[in-house]
Design an enzyme around this catalytic site. Structure first.
Site, PDB file in Angstrom:
ATOM      1  N   PRO A   1       0.829  -1.195   0.000  1.00 55.59           N
ATOM      2  CG  PRO A   1      -0.285  -1.258   2.042  1.00 55.59           C
ATOM      3  CD  PRO A   1       0.661  -2.006   1.185  1.00 55.59           C
ATOM      4  CD  GLU A   2       2.557   2.783  -4.480  1.00 47.57           C
ATOM      5  OE1 GLU A   2       2.742   3.930  -4.895  1.00 47.57           O
ATOM      6  OE2 GLU A   2       2.610   1.781  -5.209  1.00 47.57           O
TER       7      GLU A   2
END
Length: 298
Positions: free
Chosen positions: A26-27
Site C-alpha cells: 500500500p502506498e
DNA sequence: AGCGTCACCCGGACGC
DNA sequence: TGCGTCCGGGTGACGC
C-alpha cells in the site's frame, strides 16, 4: 490452531492482461484511506477514544522497537487519541507515546466487532475496551510496528509530504537539482519524497510525460512543474478512488481499474495508442509509454 | 559522499 | 507432488 475463514480473493490479478501474481505494498492513497477509515469509524466506532486492554503478538519480528516484552507492557491501557498518516506510516497518537505501523507489502489494519472470525494472516491483535479488535494482518510478515516516545526517530528521516501545501514546484526543483539520480528510484526514495511506491511513481511519471530513466538534474523548470503536477494528479486520483485493491486484502478501493501505465505492458497508451513498455529500473518493474515519455537524454 | 547494485526478509502463484 | 523462480519495500553491505 488458526482456522482460515478468509474467502478466496476475486480474480483481480489479470485485469490488464499483465498477470499480478504478486502482492505489492500500500502506498500513500491506500494508507491514507485506512487512516481515514479508522479515524472516522465505519461499521465500527472511531478508533480515537478507544483504550487497549491487551495485545496478542503472533509474529514477534513485527515489533521493530522497543523489545517485544517492553512493547507488550507499554501498550497496555493506552488510549488512542489520534490516527494520522505520514508517508506510508500510520501514526497512532496515544495518551502516552506514539505507535507507528508500516504495512510494507501485504499489511492491512481493520477494526472489527466482537466475535469476528480470525483471518488467516492476523498477526497482531489489539483488544479494545468495548471488545472491538484492531487487527494487523500481514501475509508476507514484512510489516513493522514501533512504539516510541519520539516518533521523529523514524518519521524524521522522511522527505516532504507531496500533498502538503508546503510542497511546491520550487521545493521539488531544489531537491531534484541537488541530486544526480535516475528519476524512478529517486521518487521511490522515502527520504526524497514520502509516500510514493512503484504504482504511483509510474503513474506520476506518465502524467508528467517524463521517462523513468531521466536524470534528476536534467529537468528544466517546465518539466519539474509537470512532475510536481503529475505526482499530485496520480495521488489525488488514487485517493479519489480510495486507493487500489490488488493486494491480498481487498480494501474497497478501485483505483486498479484506472491505472494509465502500471500493469498495462503490451496494452495501448490511452493518449497515443503506443504499446506500454515494461522495463526493470533499480530492480523494480517500471511501466511507461515510449512515445509520450520518450526522451531519455541522460 | 553520492550513487547503483544486490541480497535479504517472506510466501503465493506459476512454470516445468 | 515438488522444486525453482519471480515479485515487492526498505535496509544494509559493498563497490565504484
Amino acid at each position: 490452531m488458526l482456522v482460515d475463514l478468509t474467502p478466496p480473493l476475486p480474480s483481480i490479478y489479470s485485469l490488464h492482461g499483465e498477470l499480478y501474481n504478486h502482492p505489492h505494498m500500500p502506498e500513500l492513497p491506500e494508507v491514507e484511506t485506512i487512516a481515514q477509515t479508522l479515524r472516522r469509524g465505519n461499521d465500527s466506532p472511531p478508533l480515537p477514544g478507544q483504550r487497549i486492554k491487551r495485545v496478542t503478538i503472533r509474529w514477534p519480528r513485527h515489533i521493530a522497537m522497543p523489545s517485544v516484552t517492553t512493547f507488550r507492557r507499554r501498550i497496555r491501557d493506552r488510549l488512542f487519541s489520534e490516527v494520522n498518516r505520514r508517508g506510508k506510516y500510520l501514526v497512532f497518537a496515544l495518551d502516552r507515546g506514539t505507535m507507528l505501523i508500516h504495512l510494507r507489502m501485504s499489511g492491512d489494519l481493520v477494526l472489527v466487532p466482537p466475535d469476528t472470525p480470525a483471518g488467516r494472516y492476523d498477526r497482531t491483535v489489539f483488544y479494545l475496551e468495548d471488545d472491538h479488535e484492531l487487527r494487523f494482518s500481514d501475509a508476507r510478515k514484512f510489516g513493522k510496528i514501533f512504539l516510541l516516545d519520539d516518533p521523529d526517530i523514524v518519521l524524521g528521516k522522511l522527505g516532504p509530504e507531496p500533498l502538503d501545501a508546503s510542497f511546491t514546484p520550487l521545493i521539488l526543483a531544489s531537491r531534484l537539482l541537488k541530486r544526480r539520480r535516475i528519476l524512478k528510484p529517486l521518487l521511490m526514495d522515502q527520504t526524497f519524497i514520502a509516500g510514493l511506491g512503484n504504482i504511483y511513481t509510474d503513474e506520476a511519471l506518465y502524467h508528467a510525460r517524463l521517462h523513468p530513466l531521466r536524470r534528476s538534474d536534467s529537468l528544466d523548470m517546465n518539466e519539474i512543474t509537470a512532475l510536481w503536477q503529475g505526482i499530485r494528479d496520480a495521488l489525488t486520483l488514487g485517493l479519489r478512488h480510495s486507493g487500489a485493491s490488488i493486494d491480498w486484502v481487498y480494501r474497497g478501493g478501485d483505483f486498479q481499474h484506472h491505472f494509465r501505465v502500471y500493469g498495462r505492458s503490451g496494452e495501448p497508451c490511452l493518449k497515443c495508442g503506443t504499446s506500454i513498455e515494461r522495463i526493470i529500473v533499480g530492480q523494480r518493474g517500471t511501466h511507461f509509454c515510449p512515445t509520450c515519455q520518450g526522451e531519455v537524454n541522460v
